[in-house]
Motif scaffolding. Sequence first.
Motif, PDB file in Angstrom:
ATOM      1  N   MET A   1       1.232  -1.170   0.488  1.00 21.21           N
ATOM      2  CA  MET A   1       0.284  -0.361   0.257  1.00 21.21           C
ATOM      3  C   MET A   1       0.713   1.097  -0.025  1.00 21.21           C
ATOM      4  O   MET A   1       2.037   1.041   0.649  1.00 21.21           O
ATOM      5  N   ALA A   2       0.658   2.067  -0.689  1.00 20.13           N
ATOM      6  CA  ALA A   2       1.034   3.306  -0.932  1.00 20.13           C
ATOM      7  C   ALA A   2       0.956   3.942   0.117  1.00 20.13           C
ATOM      8  O   ALA A   2       0.552   4.266   0.695  1.00 20.13           O
ATOM      9  N   ARG A   3       2.752   4.995   0.098  1.00 18.36           N
ATOM     10  CA  ARG A   3       2.643   6.074   1.961  1.00 18.36           C
ATOM     11  C   ARG A   3       2.197   7.217   1.293  1.00 18.36           C
ATOM     12  O   ARG A   3       3.634   7.146   0.451  1.00 18.36           O
ATOM     13  N   TYR A   4       2.112   8.266   1.939  1.00 18.77           N
ATOM     14  CA  TYR A   4       2.374  10.052   1.666  1.00 18.77           C
ATOM     15  C   TYR A   4       2.617  10.213   2.302  1.00 18.77           C
ATOM     16  O   TYR A   4       2.156   9.795   3.885  1.00 18.77           O
ATOM     17  N   CYS A   5       3.153  11.811   2.308  1.00 19.16           N
ATOM     18  CA  CYS A   5       3.452  12.235   3.660  1.00 19.16           C
ATOM     19  C   CYS A   5       2.484  13.434   3.267  1.00 19.16           C
ATOM     20  O   CYS A   5       1.195  13.529   2.957  1.00 19.16           O
ATOM     21  N   GLY A   6       1.866  12.537   4.853  1.00 18.29           N
ATOM     22  CA  GLY A   6       0.360  14.256   5.586  1.00 18.29           C
ATOM     23  C   GLY A   6       0.698  15.437   5.639  1.00 18.29           C
ATOM     24  O   GLY A   6       0.054  16.720   6.003  1.00 18.29           O
ATOM     25  N   SER A   7       2.710  16.020   5.176  1.00 13.15           N
ATOM     26  CA  SER A   7       2.330  17.351   5.289  1.00 13.15           C
ATOM     27  C   SER A   7       1.897  18.045   3.523  1.00 13.15           C
ATOM     28  O   SER A   7       2.116  19.073   3.344  1.00 13.15           O
ATOM     29  N   CYS A   8       2.805  17.445   2.919  1.00 16.22           N
ATOM     30  CA  CYS A   8       3.623  17.341   1.523  1.00 16.22           C
ATOM     31  C   CYS A   8       2.593  16.917   0.176  1.00 16.22           C
ATOM     32  O   CYS A   8       2.475  16.826  -0.654  1.00 16.22           O
ATOM     33  N   GLY A   9       2.600  15.751   1.037  1.00  7.93           N
ATOM     34  CA  GLY A   9       1.730  14.851  -0.538  1.00  7.93           C
ATOM     35  C   GLY A   9       1.926  13.913  -0.683  1.00  7.93           C
ATOM     36  O   GLY A   9       2.037  13.778  -1.870  1.00  7.93           O
ATOM     37  N   ALA A  10       3.835  14.389  -0.627  1.00  8.76           N
ATOM     38  CA  ALA A  10       4.964  13.120  -1.692  1.00  8.76           C
ATOM     39  C   ALA A  10       4.864  11.640  -1.545  1.00  8.76           C
ATOM     40  O   ALA A  10       4.342  11.637  -0.016  1.00  8.76           O
ATOM     41  N   GLU A  11       4.950  11.218  -2.325  1.00 11.41           N
ATOM     42  CA  GLU A  11       5.130   9.635  -1.793  1.00 11.41           C
ATOM     43  C   GLU A  11       6.522   8.962  -0.998  1.00 11.41           C
ATOM     44  O   GLU A  11       7.312   9.344  -1.424  1.00 11.41           O
ATOM     45  N   VAL A  12       6.374   8.373   0.079  1.00 18.57           N
ATOM     46  CA  VAL A  12       7.372   7.747   0.635  1.00 18.57           C
ATOM     47  C   VAL A  12       7.385   7.059   0.716  1.00 18.57           C
ATOM     48  O   VAL A  12       6.319   5.782   0.646  1.00 18.57           O
ATOM     49  N   GLU A  13       9.005   6.254   0.734  1.00 13.99           N
ATOM     50  CA  GLU A  13       9.003   4.543   1.288  1.00 13.99           C
ATOM     51  C   GLU A  13       8.204   4.437   2.533  1.00 13.99           C
ATOM     52  O   GLU A  13       8.142   4.645   3.634  1.00 13.99           O
ATOM     53  N   GLU A  14       8.152   2.805   2.604  1.00 15.84           N
ATOM     54  CA  GLU A  14       7.259   2.519   3.995  1.00 15.84           C
ATOM     55  C   GLU A  14       7.698   2.839   4.918  1.00 15.84           C
ATOM     56  O   GLU A  14       6.769   2.500   5.629  1.00 15.84           O
ATOM     57  N   ASP A  15       8.902   1.935   5.169  1.00 11.69           N
ATOM     58  CA  ASP A  15       9.795   2.391   6.485  1.00 11.69           C
ATOM     59  C   ASP A  15      10.894   3.810   6.309  1.00 11.69           C
ATOM     60  O   ASP A  15      11.350   3.450   7.590  1.00 11.69           O
ATOM     61  N   ALA A  16      10.179   4.752   5.775  1.00 13.81           N
ATOM     62  CA  ALA A  16      10.517   5.826   6.428  1.00 13.81           C
ATOM     63  C   ALA A  16      10.053   6.785   6.615  1.00 13.81           C
ATOM     64  O   ALA A  16       8.962   6.391   7.633  1.00 13.81           O
ATOM     65  N   LYS A  17      11.569   7.846   8.253  1.00  9.01           N
ATOM     66  CA  LYS A  17      11.179   7.578   9.203  1.00  9.01           C
ATOM     67  C   LYS A  17      10.683   9.040   8.816  1.00  9.01           C
ATOM     68  O   LYS A  17      10.255  10.515   9.286  1.00  9.01           O
ATOM     69  N   VAL A  18      11.239   9.528   7.702  1.00 11.37           N
ATOM     70  CA  VAL A  18      11.011  11.146   7.695  1.00 11.37           C
ATOM     71  C   VAL A  18      11.041  11.518   5.956  1.00 11.37           C
ATOM     72  O   VAL A  18      11.368  11.173   5.241  1.00 11.37           O
ATOM     73  N   CYS A  19       9.926  12.526   5.553  1.00 13.94           N
ATOM     74  CA  CYS A  19      10.136  12.947   3.932  1.00 13.94           C
ATOM     75  C   CYS A  19      11.420  13.108   3.633  1.00 13.94           C
ATOM     76  O   CYS A  19      11.508  13.986   3.626  1.00 13.94           O
ATOM     77  N   GLY A  20      11.098  12.612   2.233  1.00 13.63           N
ATOM     78  CA  GLY A  20      11.744  12.817   1.046  1.00 13.63           C
ATOM     79  C   GLY A  20      12.334  14.075   0.479  1.00 13.63           C
ATOM     80  O   GLY A  20      12.563  14.988   0.196  1.00 13.63           O
ATOM     81  N   ASN A  21      10.812  14.850   0.743  1.00 13.13           N
ATOM     82  CA  ASN A  21      10.498  15.917  -0.239  1.00 13.13           C
ATOM     83  C   ASN A  21      10.308  17.616   0.979  1.00 13.13           C
ATOM     84  O   ASN A  21      11.261  18.533  -0.110  1.00 13.13           O
TER      85      ASN A  21
END
Length: 223
Positions: free
Chosen positions: A1-21
């Motif tokens: 299931m795709a995961r998105y940043c709640g702040s900017c809406g960018a798609e992020v990795e499942e295990d990411a702790k910080v939005c790369g965008n």
Amino acid sequence: MARYCGSCGAEVEEDAKVCGNCGVPLDGGAAAPKVELKMPNKVNNENIKKIVIIAAVVVAVLIIGGIALKIVKNNTGYRAMLNKAFKAVQKADTEGFMNEMSVYIEDKYGDDDLLEDYINEQMNEYLDYVEDEVGAEPRITYEVKKATRLSDRKLKQIKDDLEDSDKDYDPDGLKKAVNVDLKLKIKGPDDDMEDSINDILLVKENGKWKILSFNKFGFYYNY
């Protein structure tokens, strides 16, 4: 299931702790480190003062050194002898001027009184002319326009000529010869003027610089 940043809406990795965008933490992760740019510290007034002082000292040392070098140059060698000669001229000191002349000239005339009278006459004629132009008690200074060191061949020719013209004169004491052209600056109470004396022949005679030819006062040697 795709995961998105709640702040900017960018798609992020499942295990990411910080939005790369945008760098916002995801699910409590730590924020991305911020790069802080530091501007160089401004030069304070004290440092500026020190730099100015150091620069001023360096300039002063160079100026003083140049003046000192000029003073030394003007008071050594043949220039020191010329200084004495021109001081004697200003004071109409015939004996003082004769002290700066080559022994050859004295030997050539033979009679010291005759030579002294001649030099005295020439000197006073020149001073009378100068005083008519600028006023009484003029101050005479000189500048060397040109100085030419004579070659060993020329020096030998001079020594041979002097020995031929006066058998009593010993030319072995002559070690150097210089031909100089002078520019005179004459200041008086009424006016200023310039004059020149060319082809003054100076010789180092027995360790001391002397005048061998001085056409302004009527004695000269052609070489």
